[in-house]
Design a protein around this motif. Sequence first.
Motif, PDB file in Angstrom:
ATOM      1  N   MET A   1     -53.354  76.627 -39.437  1.00 45.60           N
ATOM      2  CA  MET A   1     -51.876  76.669 -39.372  1.00 45.60           C
ATOM      3  C   MET A   1     -51.428  77.855 -40.387  1.00 45.60           C
ATOM      4  O   MET A   1     -51.826  78.072 -41.159  1.00 45.60           O
ATOM      5  N   LEU A   2     -50.296  78.430 -40.010  1.00 48.43           N
ATOM      6  CA  LEU A   2     -49.651  79.755 -40.873  1.00 48.43           C
ATOM      7  C   LEU A   2     -49.249  79.016 -41.809  1.00 48.43           C
ATOM      8  O   LEU A   2     -48.655  78.026 -42.068  1.00 48.43           O
ATOM      9  N   LYS A   3     -49.116  79.841 -43.221  1.00 47.24           N
ATOM     10  CA  LYS A   3     -48.357  79.586 -44.392  1.00 47.24           C
ATOM     11  C   LYS A   3     -47.011  79.570 -44.087  1.00 47.24           C
ATOM     12  O   LYS A   3     -46.524  80.268 -43.261  1.00 47.24           O
ATOM     13  N   SER A   4     -46.351  78.784 -44.977  1.00 50.05           N
ATOM     14  CA  SER A   4     -45.015  78.557 -44.719  1.00 50.05           C
ATOM     15  C   SER A   4     -44.057  80.051 -44.767  1.00 50.05           C
ATOM     16  O   SER A   4     -44.480  80.695 -45.791  1.00 50.05           O
ATOM     17  N   LEU A   5     -43.278  80.357 -44.131  1.00 44.56           N
ATOM     18  CA  LEU A   5     -42.388  81.380 -44.112  1.00 44.56           C
ATOM     19  C   LEU A   5     -40.955  80.872 -44.410  1.00 44.56           C
ATOM     20  O   LEU A   5     -40.072  81.559 -44.419  1.00 44.56           O
ATOM     21  N   GLN A   6     -40.925  79.725 -45.048  1.00 44.95           N
ATOM     22  CA  GLN A   6     -39.632  79.212 -45.321  1.00 44.95           C
ATOM     23  C   GLN A   6     -38.982  79.854 -46.241  1.00 44.95           C
ATOM     24  O   GLN A   6     -39.441  80.658 -47.402  1.00 44.95           O
ATOM     25  N   GLY A   7     -37.693  80.240 -46.224  1.00 41.69           N
ATOM     26  CA  GLY A   7     -36.897  80.965 -46.933  1.00 41.69           C
ATOM     27  C   GLY A   7     -36.910  82.668 -46.961  1.00 41.69           C
ATOM     28  O   GLY A   7     -35.972  83.295 -47.229  1.00 41.69           O
ATOM     29  N   LYS A   8     -37.820  83.107 -46.092  1.00 41.80           N
ATOM     30  CA  LYS A   8     -37.971  84.472 -45.737  1.00 41.80           C
ATOM     31  C   LYS A   8     -36.775  84.726 -44.697  1.00 41.80           C
ATOM     32  O   LYS A   8     -36.332  84.040 -43.832  1.00 41.80           O
ATOM     33  N   THR A   9     -36.097  86.210 -44.591  1.00 40.16           N
ATOM     34  CA  THR A   9     -35.231  86.334 -43.692  1.00 40.16           C
ATOM     35  C   THR A   9     -35.789  87.599 -42.750  1.00 40.16           C
ATOM     36  O   THR A   9     -36.381  88.439 -43.098  1.00 40.16           O
ATOM     37  N   ALA A  10     -35.636  87.360 -41.607  1.00 42.23           N
ATOM     38  CA  ALA A  10     -35.731  88.152 -40.395  1.00 42.23           C
ATOM     39  C   ALA A  10     -34.446  88.514 -39.694  1.00 42.23           C
ATOM     40  O   ALA A  10     -33.706  87.904 -39.544  1.00 42.23           O
ATOM     41  N   ILE A  11     -34.441  89.940 -39.172  1.00 48.57           N
ATOM     42  CA  ILE A  11     -33.406  90.402 -38.519  1.00 48.57           C
ATOM     43  C   ILE A  11     -34.168  90.574 -36.954  1.00 48.57           C
ATOM     44  O   ILE A  11     -35.278  91.242 -36.899  1.00 48.57           O
ATOM     45  N   VAL A  12     -33.415  90.055 -35.972  1.00 43.24           N
ATOM     46  CA  VAL A  12     -34.141  90.228 -34.587  1.00 43.24           C
ATOM     47  C   VAL A  12     -33.071  90.833 -33.778  1.00 43.24           C
ATOM     48  O   VAL A  12     -31.932  90.492 -33.597  1.00 43.24           O
ATOM     49  N   THR A  13     -33.320  92.122 -33.310  1.00 45.46           N
ATOM     50  CA  THR A  13     -32.383  92.864 -32.435  1.00 45.46           C
ATOM     51  C   THR A  13     -32.583  92.538 -31.055  1.00 45.46           C
ATOM     52  O   THR A  13     -33.717  92.102 -30.453  1.00 45.46           O
ATOM     53  N   GLY A  14     -31.570  92.828 -30.289  1.00 48.84           N
ATOM     54  CA  GLY A  14     -31.389  92.272 -28.584  1.00 48.84           C
ATOM     55  C   GLY A  14     -31.919  90.899 -28.774  1.00 48.84           C
ATOM     56  O   GLY A  14     -32.559  90.381 -27.563  1.00 48.84           O
ATOM     57  N   ALA A  15     -31.278  90.033 -29.499  1.00 48.27           N
ATOM     58  CA  ALA A  15     -31.664  88.640 -29.634  1.00 48.27           C
ATOM     59  C   ALA A  15     -30.754  87.486 -28.971  1.00 48.27           C
ATOM     60  O   ALA A  15     -30.902  86.463 -29.074  1.00 48.27           O
ATOM     61  N   SER A  16     -29.802  87.940 -28.074  1.00 48.23           N
ATOM     62  CA  SER A  16     -28.865  87.128 -27.568  1.00 48.23           C
ATOM     63  C   SER A  16     -29.329  86.623 -26.159  1.00 48.23           C
ATOM     64  O   SER A  16     -28.936  85.704 -25.603  1.00 48.23           O
ATOM     65  N   ARG A  26     -37.697  80.833 -32.147  1.00 48.74           N
ATOM     66  CA  ARG A  26     -39.058  80.495 -32.876  1.00 48.74           C
ATOM     67  C   ARG A  26     -39.179  80.745 -34.478  1.00 48.74           C
ATOM     68  O   ARG A  26     -39.535  80.053 -35.302  1.00 48.74           O
ATOM     69  N   PHE A  27     -38.390  81.935 -34.996  1.00 50.88           N
ATOM     70  CA  PHE A  27     -38.576  82.117 -36.260  1.00 50.88           C
ATOM     71  C   PHE A  27     -37.585  81.404 -36.917  1.00 50.88           C
ATOM     72  O   PHE A  27     -38.065  80.559 -38.175  1.00 50.88           O
ATOM     73  N   GLY A  28     -36.501  80.911 -36.418  1.00 53.22           N
ATOM     74  CA  GLY A  28     -35.602  79.949 -37.073  1.00 53.22           C
ATOM     75  C   GLY A  28     -36.326  78.499 -37.366  1.00 53.22           C
ATOM     76  O   GLY A  28     -36.344  77.778 -38.294  1.00 53.22           O
ATOM     77  N   ALA A  29     -37.115  78.042 -36.211  1.00 49.69           N
ATOM     78  CA  ALA A  29     -37.887  76.739 -36.245  1.00 49.69           C
ATOM     79  C   ALA A  29     -39.067  76.839 -37.393  1.00 49.69           C
ATOM     80  O   ALA A  29     -39.511  75.702 -37.709  1.00 49.69           O
ATOM     81  N   ALA A  30     -39.441  77.923 -37.688  1.00 43.81           N
ATOM     82  CA  ALA A  30     -40.312  78.035 -38.573  1.00 43.81           C
ATOM     83  C   ALA A  30     -39.749  78.105 -40.019  1.00 43.81           C
ATOM     84  O   ALA A  30     -40.681  78.428 -40.863  1.00 43.81           O
ATOM     85  N   GLY A  31     -38.655  78.065 -40.123  1.00 40.65           N
ATOM     86  CA  GLY A  31     -37.833  78.034 -41.616  1.00 40.65           C
ATOM     87  C   GLY A  31     -37.458  79.459 -42.022  1.00 40.65           C
ATOM     88  O   GLY A  31     -36.935  79.201 -43.270  1.00 40.65           O
ATOM     89  N   ALA A 219     -42.889  85.234 -28.760  1.00 44.08           N
ATOM     90  CA  ALA A 219     -42.626  84.841 -29.975  1.00 44.08           C
ATOM     91  C   ALA A 219     -43.681  84.240 -30.815  1.00 44.08           C
ATOM     92  O   ALA A 219     -43.685  84.687 -32.126  1.00 44.08           O
ATOM     93  N   ASN A 220     -44.638  83.559 -30.194  1.00 41.58           N
ATOM     94  CA  ASN A 220     -45.641  83.341 -31.184  1.00 41.58           C
ATOM     95  C   ASN A 220     -46.549  84.281 -31.716  1.00 41.58           C
ATOM     96  O   ASN A 220     -47.092  84.329 -32.845  1.00 41.58           O
ATOM     97  N   ALA A 221     -46.786  85.371 -30.769  1.00 42.40           N
ATOM     98  CA  ALA A 221     -47.420  86.525 -31.230  1.00 42.40           C
ATOM     99  C   ALA A 221     -46.722  87.208 -32.419  1.00 42.40           C
ATOM    100  O   ALA A 221     -47.020  87.756 -33.436  1.00 42.40           O
ATOM    101  N   ALA A 222     -45.108  87.498 -32.107  1.00 41.87           N
ATOM    102  CA  ALA A 222     -44.318  88.019 -33.160  1.00 41.87           C
ATOM    103  C   ALA A 222     -44.187  87.381 -34.486  1.00 41.87           C
ATOM    104  O   ALA A 222     -44.710  87.867 -35.632  1.00 41.87           O
TER     105      ALA A 222
END
Length: 256
Positions: A1-16, A26-31, A219-222
């Motif tokens: 299992m990946l360590k928590s990414l809770q609270g980190k911030t990601a910009i995703v372009t072309g995300a609509s 997927r990033f949102g679901a990971a916190g 998304a899982n690979a990203a």
Amino acid sequence: MLKSLQGKTAIVTGASRGIGKGIAKRFGAAGLNVLVVSRNQAEADAVAAEIGANAAGFAADVATPEGCEAMVKAAVERFGGVDILCANAGIFPAAKLGEMTPADFDHVMNTNLRSTFLSVSAVLPELTKSGAGRIVITSSITGPVTGYPGWSHYGASKAGQLGFMRTAAIELAPKNITVNAVLPGNIFTEGLDGIGGDYIASMEASIPMKRLGSVEDIANAALFFASEEAAYITGQTITVDGGQILPESLAALEAM
């Protein structure tokens, strides 16, 4: 299992839509906090609403320096900083040589390749502040590995992203920023709705796993590349294609 990414911030372009939407969700679901970037504000807001309170939509043209600078400013104002950039914005209009115009070529290169450079340039100060910045590029098997009629400009842009990635990874390594890329094969997105079962079946026939990939597969690979566990991986690619690039011909699949 990946360590928590809770609270980190990601910009995703072309995300609509499509792969970008899948990555953002997927990033949102990971916190993570997620800035959903699209040229269309309403579409970006709709995806952010699906993710929840830890997401916000933002309209920007990432083929321009002004658009990229504005999206980074918005992420910092909303979430306090940026740890991860997913440079996903891309288009794939078809035009064969002899029909393709210089404007056609430039439009694809600007949207797919120039935007990668501009997004990275704009977010670099924030990724440096993060101390463990991550850049994840959505490239493709088309261009770096394979070709397809009508997509010479698209293939050039996607191969160009990998050339950019390798030198960027060297330059940014001393800042503890990694730069990696995901190479999708044939992925089922809403853009394939209505094309017909026969066409999808023909696509699946060329893939050893006999199915199209999902946006979640990409998304899982990203997410892995964005994780702490991938901290010592940079300048690398993951091909997510169900084995599509492996057979030397359809005969190899028929021999199974």
